[in-house]
Design a protein around this motif. Structure first.
Motif, PDB file in Angstrom:
ATOM      1  N   LEU A   1       0.903  -1.195  -0.001  1.00  0.00           N
ATOM      2  CA  LEU A   1      -0.024   0.062   0.038  1.00  0.00           C
ATOM      3  C   LEU A   1       0.901   1.344   0.146  1.00  0.00           C
ATOM      4  CD1 LEU A   1      -3.057   0.560   0.329  1.00  0.00           C
ATOM      5  CD2 LEU A   1      -2.455   0.975   2.716  1.00  0.00           C
TER       6      LEU A   1
ATOM      7  N   LEU B   1       1.882   4.520  -2.881  1.00  0.00           N
ATOM      8  CA  LEU B   1       1.433   5.841  -2.781  1.00  0.00           C
ATOM      9  C   LEU B   1       2.590   6.627  -3.834  1.00  0.00           C
ATOM     10  CD1 LEU B   1       1.095   5.876   0.939  1.00  0.00           C
ATOM     11  CD2 LEU B   1      -0.583   6.420  -0.761  1.00  0.00           C
ATOM     12  N   PRO B   2       2.220   7.685  -4.257  1.00  0.00           N
ATOM     13  CA  PRO B   2       3.143   8.629  -5.258  1.00  0.00           C
ATOM     14  C   PRO B   2       3.841   9.413  -4.236  1.00  0.00           C
ATOM     15  CG  PRO B   2       0.829   9.601  -5.109  1.00  0.00           C
ATOM     16  CD  PRO B   2       0.596   8.180  -4.345  1.00  0.00           C
TER      17      PRO B   2
ATOM     18  N   TYR C   1       3.980  13.591  -3.920  1.00  0.00           N
ATOM     19  CA  TYR C   1       2.805  14.022  -3.710  1.00  0.00           C
ATOM     20  C   TYR C   1       2.276  13.742  -2.124  1.00  0.00           C
ATOM     21  CZ  TYR C   1       1.352  15.099  -8.517  1.00  0.00           C
ATOM     22  OH  TYR C   1       1.248  15.503  -9.828  1.00  0.00           O
ATOM     23  N   PHE C   2       2.386  12.560  -1.827  1.00  0.00           N
ATOM     24  CA  PHE C   2       1.834  12.126  -0.454  1.00  0.00           C
ATOM     25  C   PHE C   2       2.769  12.947   0.652  1.00  0.00           C
ATOM     26  CE2 PHE C   2      -0.683   9.617   2.113  1.00  0.00           C
ATOM     27  CZ  PHE C   2       0.000   9.338   3.250  1.00  0.00           C
TER      28      PHE C   2
ATOM     29  N   ALA D   1       1.013  19.211   4.314  1.00  0.00           N
ATOM     30  CA  ALA D   1      -0.248  20.000   4.379  1.00  0.00           C
ATOM     31  C   ALA D   1      -0.902  19.857   5.555  1.00  0.00           C
ATOM     32  CB  ALA D   1      -0.889  19.848   3.027  1.00  0.00           C
ATOM     33  N   PHE D   2      -1.378  18.595   5.905  1.00  0.00           N
ATOM     34  CA  PHE D   2      -2.322  18.421   6.937  1.00  0.00           C
ATOM     35  C   PHE D   2      -1.651  18.401   8.172  1.00  0.00           C
ATOM     36  CE2 PHE D   2      -5.732  18.161   4.196  1.00  0.00           C
ATOM     37  CZ  PHE D   2      -5.288  17.789   2.942  1.00  0.00           C
ATOM     38  N   LEU D   3      -0.421  18.972   8.145  1.00  0.00           N
ATOM     39  CA  LEU D   3      -0.014  19.242   9.873  1.00  0.00           C
ATOM     40  C   LEU D   3       0.110  20.868   9.946  1.00  0.00           C
ATOM     41  CD1 LEU D   3       2.687  16.680   9.403  1.00  0.00           C
ATOM     42  CD2 LEU D   3       0.616  16.443  10.803  1.00  0.00           C
ATOM     43  N   PRO D   4       0.139  21.393  11.033  1.00  0.00           N
ATOM     44  CA  PRO D   4       0.124  22.766  11.337  1.00  0.00           C
ATOM     45  C   PRO D   4       1.105  23.557  10.264  1.00  0.00           C
ATOM     46  CG  PRO D   4      -0.021  21.720  13.223  1.00  0.00           C
ATOM     47  CD  PRO D   4       0.060  20.637  12.481  1.00  0.00           C
ATOM     48  N   LEU D   5       0.814  24.476   9.632  1.00  0.00           N
ATOM     49  CA  LEU D   5       1.855  25.209   8.857  1.00  0.00           C
ATOM     50  C   LEU D   5       2.555  26.087   9.461  1.00  0.00           C
ATOM     51  CD1 LEU D   5      -0.153  26.350   5.518  1.00  0.00           C
ATOM     52  CD2 LEU D   5       1.932  25.050   5.697  1.00  0.00           C
TER      53      LEU D   5
ATOM     54  N   GLY E   1      -7.444   0.796  -0.198  1.00  0.00           N
ATOM     55  CA  GLY E   1      -6.875   1.116   0.785  1.00  0.00           C
ATOM     56  C   GLY E   1      -6.011   2.457   0.674  1.00  0.00           C
ATOM     57  N   VAL E   2      -5.707   2.734  -0.392  1.00  0.00           N
ATOM     58  CA  VAL E   2      -4.845   4.310  -0.409  1.00  0.00           C
ATOM     59  C   VAL E   2      -5.888   5.219  -0.383  1.00  0.00           C
ATOM     60  CG1 VAL E   2      -4.063   5.522  -2.216  1.00  0.00           C
ATOM     61  CG2 VAL E   2      -3.192   3.726  -2.243  1.00  0.00           C
TER      62      VAL E   2
ATOM     63  N   LEU F   1      -6.501   5.581   3.441  1.00  0.00           N
ATOM     64  CA  LEU F   1      -5.164   6.013   3.946  1.00  0.00           C
ATOM     65  C   LEU F   1      -5.017   7.588   3.678  1.00  0.00           C
ATOM     66  CD1 LEU F   1      -2.791   4.785   5.419  1.00  0.00           C
ATOM     67  CD2 LEU F   1      -1.505   5.147   3.414  1.00  0.00           C
ATOM     68  N   CYS F   2      -5.473   8.078   2.650  1.00  0.00           N
ATOM     69  CA  CYS F   2      -5.509   9.478   2.557  1.00  0.00           C
ATOM     70  C   CYS F   2      -6.701  10.117   3.396  1.00  0.00           C
ATOM     71  CB  CYS F   2      -5.871   9.848   1.029  1.00  0.00           C
ATOM     72  SG  CYS F   2      -4.729   9.468   0.018  1.00  0.00           S
TER      73      CYS F   2
ATOM     74  N   PHE G   1      -5.624  10.266   7.013  1.00  0.00           N
ATOM     75  CA  PHE G   1      -4.552  11.132   7.123  1.00  0.00           C
ATOM     76  C   PHE G   1      -5.255  12.628   7.459  1.00  0.00           C
ATOM     77  CE2 PHE G   1      -0.509  12.817   7.156  1.00  0.00           C
ATOM     78  CZ  PHE G   1       0.408  11.776   7.348  1.00  0.00           C
ATOM     79  N   THR G   2      -6.142  12.948   6.593  1.00  0.00           N
ATOM     80  CA  THR G   2      -6.721  14.302   6.854  1.00  0.00           C
ATOM     81  C   THR G   2      -7.325  14.445   8.246  1.00  0.00           C
ATOM     82  OG1 THR G   2      -8.947  13.519   5.969  1.00  0.00           O
ATOM     83  CG2 THR G   2      -7.009  14.095   4.352  1.00  0.00           C
TER      84      THR G   2
ATOM     85  N   ALA H   1      -5.211  15.727  10.834  1.00  0.00           N
ATOM     86  CA  ALA H   1      -4.665  16.900  10.712  1.00  0.00           C
ATOM     87  C   ALA H   1      -5.215  17.802  11.761  1.00  0.00           C
ATOM     88  CB  ALA H   1      -5.043  17.253   9.192  1.00  0.00           C
ATOM     89  N   PRO H   2      -4.713  18.130  12.604  1.00  0.00           N
ATOM     90  CA  PRO H   2      -5.007  19.337  13.373  1.00  0.00           C
ATOM     91  C   PRO H   2      -5.070  20.835  12.403  1.00  0.00           C
ATOM     92  CG  PRO H   2      -2.587  19.097  13.683  1.00  0.00           C
ATOM     93  CD  PRO H   2      -3.089  18.272  12.637  1.00  0.00           C
TER      94      PRO H   2
ATOM     95  N   THR I   1      -1.924  22.454  -0.656  1.00  0.00           N
ATOM     96  CA  THR I   1      -1.402  22.359   0.509  1.00  0.00           C
ATOM     97  C   THR I   1      -1.247  23.502   1.161  1.00  0.00           C
ATOM     98  OG1 THR I   1      -0.049  20.530  -0.434  1.00  0.00           O
ATOM     99  CG2 THR I   1       0.616  21.373   1.571  1.00  0.00           C
ATOM    100  N   MET I   2      -0.928  24.640   0.783  1.00  0.00           N
ATOM    101  CA  MET I   2      -0.636  26.004   1.195  1.00  0.00           C
ATOM    102  C   MET I   2      -2.090  26.131   1.746  1.00  0.00           C
ATOM    103  SD  MET I   2       2.387  26.434   1.338  1.00  0.00           S
ATOM    104  CE  MET I   2       3.793  27.136   0.576  1.00  0.00           C
TER     105      MET I   2
ATOM    106  N   ARG J   1      -4.478  24.386   2.551  1.00  0.00           N
ATOM    107  CA  ARG J   1      -5.379  23.331   3.233  1.00  0.00           C
ATOM    108  C   ARG J   1      -6.527  22.991   2.574  1.00  0.00           C
ATOM    109  NH1 ARG J   1      -3.254  24.302   8.145  1.00  0.00           N
ATOM    110  NH2 ARG J   1      -3.049  21.697   8.331  1.00  0.00           N
TER     111      ARG J   1
ATOM    112  N   LEU K   1      -8.561  20.513   1.337  1.00  0.00           N
ATOM    113  CA  LEU K   1      -8.690  19.014   1.570  1.00  0.00           C
ATOM    114  C   LEU K   1      -8.750  18.285   0.163  1.00  0.00           C
ATOM    115  CD1 LEU K   1      -8.866  17.615   4.322  1.00  0.00           C
ATOM    116  CD2 LEU K   1     -11.364  17.322   3.559  1.00  0.00           C
TER     117      LEU K   1
ATOM    118  N   VAL L   1      -6.306  17.879  -2.451  1.00  0.00           N
ATOM    119  CA  VAL L   1      -5.025  17.156  -2.188  1.00  0.00           C
ATOM    120  C   VAL L   1      -5.241  15.585  -2.265  1.00  0.00           C
ATOM    121  CG1 VAL L   1      -3.182  16.715  -0.271  1.00  0.00           C
ATOM    122  CG2 VAL L   1      -4.316  19.038  -0.685  1.00  0.00           C
TER     123      VAL L   1
ATOM    124  N   VAL M   1      -3.726  13.078  -5.097  1.00  0.00           N
ATOM    125  CA  VAL M   1      -2.929  11.903  -4.576  1.00  0.00           C
ATOM    126  C   VAL M   1      -3.638  10.562  -4.957  1.00  0.00           C
ATOM    127  CG1 VAL M   1      -2.425  10.527  -2.403  1.00  0.00           C
ATOM    128  CG2 VAL M   1      -2.085  12.989  -2.543  1.00  0.00           C
TER     129      VAL M   1
END
Lengths: 339, 281, 325
Positions: free
Chosen positions: A172, A176-177, A180-181, A187-191, C17-18, C21-22, C25-26, C29-30, C280-281, C283, C285, C288, C292
């Motif tokens: 899996l 994942l790319p 990109y990942f 991104a999904f962590l505080p900037l 699955g991917v 996972l994506c 992950f979100t 995200a805090p 990404t900048m 956010r 959702l 992204v 991916v």
């Protein structure tokens, strides 16, 4: 050169590189943050050996602003002193000192690699930036290989469900790319996190993504080692799983761990550089090879101030040496295992 | 001719008794990759008296190695009984199994794979002592020196890496290792295959000497009948996982009953006649 | 046949699955897009709450995932909060640009790399190889970002080609032929960067696998029998050396969408790369996740195609099928 000689030479060169960067405080003449608005985009200082009055020990002139950029102020010579006192720094982040390898008296400034837009010494920033970039690369590699060893050992040694599950998880992650990942994960962590926080975050994110391929390799080794007769014999003498793994099986993985490390470290250093280049990694004012390169995103900088490509050169040197080491290690291990 | 040990110890009953041993392996067959059981050993029963040698012979895949591994408890049999003296071995586990280990030792076929090539001779031979917590580091080294002398290896070589020894010497190291815990039963799983003829003869002689000196019982797994005829008191012939013929070695070899036995004997004779016409090496 | 079905099933499972996972992950995200909005005093909390329910962000995770999955299968990838438009068309436009770039680059890479690898393999140790090997090794080890920035610097200094973007101003007024020429000229830089890196990889791999085959006893025997060089190459060496190349080909397909992010951002090519960076900048959702996922589709498809091609070309795998040991 024979493979073993290459390995020794490359390892020595890499060790020297890392030591130099570790000793950034000592080798760099200036602090990474000390600005000088009068020297914005100053080119590298020329080192001279003679002037109108004859030969001297190496010296430099000051840069003076000029309509075309800068010119040398030949009125005063600033000889280069070695082992001189300069700005305060800390050896190994603990012992305060102000001894530097080389420097010139104020108000002279020796800019080996020129200055950036804030007049900060590019060479000093290169060394300090190297600390960050290399640290991320090394620590992230450690995380990846530690995770890969655990996963690979569990999958290869205990087999069955653990193996199937872990390898499926690995597959899996493999599809994942990667980049990109990485960008997306960042991104999904505080900037807006503190510099230390970003540092830690980067290491963890980069390190976690790449465990699948080395884990598969380690699993293969553990699997084949597990069934060897001497392991069976040791089990027959009463050896516990822990003993068998420690004494017989895991030593077989060292060679491949070394090669994988040599492959991953430059990739991870490049990953940090790329993320920082895009503004997703370490941010100002902490220098890193990546965010130093982002200055080149401006057209005029790219064209006129070539010395700011110094971090690119540092990246290339580091990557090439690691890659060569990985290649030689790979061939050496292969020829060893045939015997 | 096997040596009559004439042991002074009065031991009643056989050392090793195996009854109805069975072991299955699972394989995937067919388009749907169904798991299908293959009987590697089925209804295997035999006995070995103290100090004697039983040879199990048969072609590849007949199940000989499986039996050896089950008796050595490197694998667990699915059903059946294995008695060593008066102790049940077949289904033992945990602490009980640990206490049984010293009594039965296995010498593998290929010494290059049965020992860790990174180890030195002393590390290899002392491993069983280490794992069974027999003595300090010094005491282990002394014991290793004794063992090396017994197998006709120079103790001064004990710190050499295992890969520096020749094939025959490596097998001696393996035998020394097997003797470390003073076992009662030694299983020799094709321990001669891969060695040249003269080395085979030397190892064979060494084993006979050791058997006499320590009253060892041997379970010999082999497919070379010439060797077997020199060393074995008893023979059991296996084919497709079952014992098809067994008895006193000389009798079985002289007048074989089963087709498989006859095939093995004629193959061995063929080799003997070939080697008889060649100049000796 | 069962092998094909198995692989197909596995690919679908991987895709699920991917996506999971994506999505997970979100969740970890805090902070989200709306946190930034909340800091803006001009936007009232009510507006934010309305927007949140509009985008369905206040439902539990499982519900959101299943709704998203169902709509994704139907082709609807959610809504972009930054662009205020559905995600799917956004992704698709950008993906087309990226594919234009990567398909061209991949084609050229293989076109140059394979013959180069064959050449250096057969000229092993001679001049051509002695020159090509260090160049290849160098290009391989240089990080992509350095290659991109370095080439950009060169091109910009010497003003060889226009830099930045895909089209010049006034593109719409050009004739068809001029349009093609314009895009091609803009593609030169990014494609060159991709090709430089890619050719090195292909050349090394082809060289290694051909050398491995050339050294086998059976090829030496064929040579001894007097079989000519060309015939030897095509009928005997290539089919065997093809296996690793096929895997590499699968990898090329896999990287069609995901491998050009750096190049696109550095050269300003309007592909998927810059999109995911901006998302990404800010956010954003669903953009992204969509990006991916889309590139994961290509990766999984690439591996699947490679596996199937291997099945077709290597008789050993087919035989293993029927004997199932």
């Amino acid at each position: 050169m024979r493979p073993k000689a290459w390995i020794v030479v490359l390892s020595a060169l890499l060790a020297a590189l890392h030591l130099a960067i570790l000793a950034a405080g000592f080798i760099a003449p200036y602090d990474a943050a000390s600005q000088n608005r009068d020297l914005s985009y100053a080119p590298p200082t020329h080192v001279h050996l003679r002037d109108a009055s004859g030969w001297h020990l190496p010296f430099v002139y000051r840069w003076i602003p000029d309509p075309d950029g800068y010119r040398e102020d030949t009125s005063t010579r600033y000889p280069i002193h070695f082992f001189t006192r300069g700005e305060a720094h800390k050896i190994l982040w603990i012992f305060p000192s102000n001894l530097h390898l080389f420097g010139v008296d104020e108000p002279g400034r020796i800019l080996i690699a020129g200055a950036d837009s804030f007049g900060r010494d590019e060479f000093s920033r290169l060394l300090y930036g190297g600390q960050i970039s290399l640290a991320v690369g090394l620590l992230a590699t450690f995380i990846t290989l530690a995770a890969a060893t655990v996963v690979g050992t569990v999958a290869g040694y205990f087999g069955k469900w653990a193996d199937e599950f872990l390898m499926a998880l690995g597959e899996l992650f493999l599809c994942l790319p990667w980049f990109y990942f990485l960008v997306g994960a960042r991104a999904f962590l505080p900037l807006h996190v503190s510099a230390a926080g970003t540092f830690l975050l980067l290491i963890i994110v980069i390190g976690i993504i790449g465990w699948a391929r080395p884990a598969r390799l380690i699993r293969g080794i553990v699997l084949s080692a597990r069934n060897r007769n001497y392991v069976l014999a040791a089990r027959g003498f009463g050896g516990s799983n822990f003993y068998l793994l420690r004494r017989h099986i895991l030593p077989e993985t060292f060679a491949i761990l070394l090669t994988q490390a040599a492959l991953l470290i430059p990739q991870y250093v490049a990953a940090e550089a790329t993320l920082s280049f895009f503004g997703l990694g370490v941010s100002e004012p902490v220098p890193s090879w990546g965010n130093m390169l982002s200055a080149l995103q401006q057209y005029n900088v790219l064209v006129s101030y070539f010395w700011l490509l110094a971090p690119a050169a540092a990246l290339v040197i580091t990557s090439v040496m690691y890659w060569l080491l990985a290649d030689v290690l790979h061939h050496w291990i292969q020829s060893h295992s045939i015997n | 001719m096997p040596i009559d040990t004439g042991s002074p110890e009065k031991i009643h009953g056989p050392l090793l008794r195996v009854r109805a041993l069975e072991k299955k392996y699972w394989a995937r067959r067919g388009a749907f990759r169904r798991r299908v059981p293959l009987l590697a050993a089925s209804k295997v029963s035999f006995e070995i008296p103290h100090g004697k040698t039983l040879a199990i012979v048969g072609s590849s895949g007949s199940g000989k190695s499986t039996v050896a591994r089950c008796v050595a408890r490197i694998e667990k049999p699915d059903s059946g009984e294995i008695w060593i003296k008066d102790r049940q071995v077949a289904q033992a586990s945990g602490k009980e199994l640990m206490s049984l280990r010293p009594d039965v030792q296995l010498v593998f076929q290929d010494p290059s794979t049965s020992m860790n090539a990174r180890f030195s001779a002393v590390q290899t031979i002392e491993e069983p002592l280490l794992l069974q917590h027999r003595g300090s580091s010094e005491e282990r080294r002394t014991r290793v020196a004794e063992l090396m002398k017994e197998v006709a290896l120079q103790p001064e070589w004990m710190d050499r890496g295992v890969s520096e020894f020749s094939g025959g010497q490596k097998q001696r190291i393996a035998i020394a290792r097997a003797l470390a815990l003073k076992p009662k039963l030694l299983i020799l799983d094709e321990a001669f295959t891969g060695l040249d003829l003269s080395t085979q003869a030397q190892i064979g002689n060494l084993l006979l000497e050791l058997q006499a000196a320590h009253t060892l019982t041997y379970l010999l797994i082999a497919h070379d009948l010439t060797l077997v005829s020199r060393m074995a008191d008893f023979i059991a012939v296996m084919s497709n996982g079952e014992i098809v013929e067994q008895g006193i070695a000389q009798e079985v070899l002289a007048s074989p009953v089963h087709a498989q036995t006859r095939a093995l004997i004629s193959a061995a004779q063929g080799l003997r006649s070939i080697s008889a016409t060649q100049p000796s090496s | 046949m069962t092998y094909v079905l198995q692989r197909l099933l596995r690919s679908i499972l991987l895709l699920l699955g991917v996506s999971l996972l994506c999505f997970l992950f979100t969740e970890m995200a805090p902070g989200s897009f709306f946190d930034e909005m909340r800091l803006n005093p001009q936007i009232s909390p009510e507006t934010i709450a309305t927007l949140r329910s509009q985008y369905g962000m206040n439902r539990p995770l499982a519900v959101r995932y299943s709704r998203w999955l169902v709509s994704a299968i139907r082709g609807d990838f959610g809504y972009s909060v930054a662009y205020n438009a559905p995600v799917a068309p956004l992704l698709w436009t950008r993906a087309k640009n990226t594919l234009l770039l990567t398909l061209t680059a991949t084609f050229l890479t293989w076109l140059i790399g394979v013959p180069l690898g064959l050449l250096t393999a057969s000229a092993r140790g001679k001049f051509a190889d002695k020159v090509a090997t260090p160049v290849s090794c160098f290009l391989l080890s240089v990080p992509e970002i350095v290659l991109a920035v370095g080439l950009l610097a060169l091109v910009v200094r010497w003003r060889v080609v226009p830099v930045g973007g895909m089209m010049s101003l006034g593109f719409e007024d050009l004739s068809l032929w001029e349009k093609i020429r314009d895009i091609a000229v803009h593609m030169l830089l990014p494609v060159s960067i991709l090709v430089l890196g890619g050719v090195a990889i292909i050349e090394r791999h082809v060289r290694a696998s051909v050398i491995e085959v050339l050294d086998t006893p059976y090829i030496q025997a064929a040579r001894g029998l007097g079989i000519g060089r060309v015939r030897l190459l095509f009928r005997h060496v290539l089919p065997v050396a093809a296996n690793p190349a096929i895997s590499l080909f699968g990898f090329s397909i896999a990287a069609l969408l995901g491998g050009s992010l750096v190049v696109e951002v550095v050269t300003g090519w309007p592909g998927l790369g810059p999109l995911i960076l901006d998302a990404t900048m800010s956010r954003d959702l669903y953009v992204v996740i969509g990006a991916v996922l889309l590139s994961a589709v290509f990766m999984i498809a690439g591996n699947l195609i490679a596996d199937l091609m291997l099945l077709a070309s290597d008789p050993r795998i087919r035989a293993g099928e029927s004997n199932a040991t």
